[in-house]
Motif scaffolding. Structure first.
Motif, short mmCIF file in Angstrom:
data_model
loop_
_atom_site.label_atom_id
_atom_site.label_comp_id
_atom_site.label_asym_id
_atom_site.label_seq_id
_atom_site.Cartn_x
_atom_site.Cartn_y
_atom_site.Cartn_z
N THR A 58 35.53 31.48 53.31
CA THR A 58 35.16 31.42 51.89
C THR A 58 33.67 31.62 51.73
O THR A 58 32.87 31.09 52.50
N ASP A 59 33.31 32.37 50.69
CA ASP A 59 31.91 32.52 50.30
C ASP A 59 31.82 32.25 48.80
O ASP A 59 32.84 32.26 48.10
N SER A 60 30.60 32.01 48.33
CA SER A 60 30.43 31.73 46.90
C SER A 60 29.14 32.36 46.39
O SER A 60 28.24 32.70 47.16
N GLN A 61 29.09 32.51 45.09
CA GLN A 61 27.92 33.06 44.42
C GLN A 61 27.71 32.28 43.13
O GLN A 61 28.65 32.09 42.35
N VAL A 62 26.49 31.81 42.91
CA VAL A 62 26.15 31.09 41.69
C VAL A 62 25.77 32.12 40.63
O VAL A 62 24.89 32.96 40.86
N HIS A 63 26.45 32.08 39.49
CA HIS A 63 26.14 32.97 38.36
C HIS A 63 25.52 32.12 37.25
O HIS A 63 25.32 30.93 37.42
N SER A 64 25.23 32.73 36.11
CA SER A 64 24.48 32.01 35.07
C SER A 64 25.22 30.80 34.51
O SER A 64 24.61 29.78 34.22
N THR A 65 26.54 30.88 34.35
CA THR A 65 27.28 29.76 33.76
C THR A 65 28.41 29.23 34.65
O THR A 65 29.15 28.35 34.23
N TYR A 66 28.55 29.79 35.83
CA TYR A 66 29.65 29.39 36.71
C TYR A 66 29.30 29.72 38.16
O TYR A 66 28.32 30.41 38.43
N THR A 71 37.99 33.19 48.77
CA THR A 71 38.51 32.95 50.12
C THR A 71 39.23 34.19 50.60
O THR A 71 40.12 34.70 49.90
N GLY A 72 38.83 34.67 51.76
CA GLY A 72 39.48 35.81 52.38
C GLY A 72 40.53 35.35 53.37
O GLY A 72 40.33 34.37 54.09
N VAL A 73 41.66 36.06 53.39
CA VAL A 73 42.72 35.84 54.38
C VAL A 73 42.90 37.19 55.06
O VAL A 73 43.22 38.18 54.40
N VAL A 74 42.67 37.23 56.38
CA VAL A 74 42.72 38.49 57.11
C VAL A 74 43.57 38.33 58.37
O VAL A 74 43.37 37.39 59.13
N ILE A 75 44.52 39.25 58.55
CA ILE A 75 45.22 39.36 59.83
C ILE A 75 44.74 40.66 60.46
O ILE A 75 44.85 41.72 59.84
N GLN A 76 44.17 40.54 61.63
CA GLN A 76 43.62 41.70 62.32
C GLN A 76 44.34 41.90 63.64
O GLN A 76 44.60 40.94 64.36
N GLN A 77 44.67 43.14 63.92
CA GLN A 77 45.16 43.50 65.25
C GLN A 77 44.04 44.32 65.87
O GLN A 77 43.72 45.42 65.39
N GLU A 78 43.41 43.75 66.89
CA GLU A 78 42.23 44.40 67.47
C GLU A 78 42.54 45.83 67.86
O GLU A 78 43.52 46.11 68.53
N GLY A 79 41.70 46.74 67.37
CA GLY A 79 41.85 48.15 67.65
C GLY A 79 42.89 48.87 66.82
O GLY A 79 43.04 50.08 66.91
N LYS A 80 43.60 48.13 65.96
CA LYS A 80 44.70 48.74 65.19
C LYS A 80 44.63 48.43 63.70
O LYS A 80 45.59 48.61 62.99
N LYS A 121 40.46 33.89 44.39
CA LYS A 121 39.23 33.53 43.67
C LYS A 121 39.40 32.19 42.97
O LYS A 121 40.47 31.89 42.43
N VAL A 122 38.32 31.40 43.00
CA VAL A 122 38.27 30.13 42.27
C VAL A 122 36.93 30.11 41.54
O VAL A 122 35.89 30.39 42.15
N VAL A 123 36.96 29.77 40.25
CA VAL A 123 35.72 29.70 39.48
C VAL A 123 35.49 28.25 39.05
O VAL A 123 36.37 27.61 38.48
N ILE A 124 34.31 27.74 39.37
CA ILE A 124 33.89 26.41 38.93
C ILE A 124 32.96 26.64 37.73
O ILE A 124 31.98 27.38 37.85
N ALA A 177 34.71 38.27 52.10
CA ALA A 177 34.79 37.47 50.87
C ALA A 177 33.53 37.66 50.01
O ALA A 177 33.61 37.73 48.79
N ASN A 178 32.39 37.79 50.68
CA ASN A 178 31.12 37.96 49.98
C ASN A 178 31.13 39.12 49.00
O ASN A 178 30.57 39.03 47.91
N ARG A 179 31.79 40.21 49.34
CA ARG A 179 31.83 41.39 48.47
C ARG A 179 32.43 41.09 47.11
O ARG A 179 32.13 41.77 46.13
N PHE A 180 33.31 40.10 47.04
CA PHE A 180 34.04 39.82 45.81
C PHE A 180 33.45 38.65 45.00
O PHE A 180 34.00 38.27 44.00
N THR A 181 32.34 38.08 45.48
CA THR A 181 31.73 36.95 44.77
C THR A 181 30.77 37.42 43.69
O THR A 181 30.41 36.64 42.82
N LYS A 182 30.34 38.66 43.74
CA LYS A 182 29.31 39.18 42.84
C LYS A 182 29.78 39.23 41.40
O LYS A 182 30.92 39.41 41.11
#
Length: 178
Positions: free
Chosen positions: A46-54, A59-68, A76-79, A173-178
């Motif tokens: 999980t990553d977060s970003q502070v915006h002006s009012t929230y 949280t990212g959920v990733v299943i990776q198969q190495e090399g494949k 997303k959760v907004v406080i 996850a960071n890409r989607f916090t903006k």
């Protein structure tokens, strides 16, 4: 302590919106069954970003198969306030990661392990990781909380990863916090 209602959770990725946790779990099963002889890593972070009012938490959920490749989705959760206290923010990021990880019950984890189990002797593997958006370097303000957050992730039976290895939190996850 509120009860987790996985049914009320909404996950999304570029192909699908409003997925339930059960749908996410089915996508992970399908991904792993395609080629069960692989090295799989199930990762949460999980990553977060502070915006002006929230403050937005993703949280990212990733299943990776190495090399494949990989299959991934986010939640997303907004406080509705600016969370400026670093410890509070890092702690909530870790809690949200723990919350998603806890939906993978022993029964669900067994289903995933059963996919690779017949192939273990041919090199197949399966690990579950909790990615924490913190770093131990001196220049990193979050270094004070590394031990605490790593212990929390370990207590859930996950393999903790911090920067620079915590890319599900710090990159995906960071890409989607903006």
């Amino acid at each position: 302590m509120r009860k987790l209602h996985a049914l009320n959770y909404s996950f999304e990725n570029s192909q699908e919106k409003n997925m339930t946790f059960e749908q996410v779990f089915q996508r992970i099963l399908r991904f792993m069954k395609r080629d069960p002889k692989g090295n799989f890593r199930l990762m949460f972070g999980t990553d977060s970003q502070v915006h002006s009012t929230y403050t937005r938490f993703v949280t990212g959920v990733v299943i990776q198969q190495e090399g494949k490749g990989a299959w991934a989705c986010i939640r997303k959760v907004v406080i509705p306030r600016q969370m400026k206290n670093l410890h509070e923010k890092i702690s909530l990021e870790t809690s949200l990661t723990e919350e998603i990880a806890s939906m993978f019950t022993e029964e669900r984890k067994d289903q995933l392990i059963d996919i690779v189990l017949p192939h273990i002797y041919k090199g197949a593997s399966f690990t579950i990781e909790g990615h924490i958006d913190i770093g131990a370097q001196n220049r990193n303000k979050t270094r004070l909380y590394v031990r605490e957050m790593v212990a929390r992730i370990e207590s859930m039976g996950l393999e903790p990863k911090i920067k620079p290895e915590s890319y599900v939190a710090s990159a995906y996850a960071n890409r989607f916090t903006k």
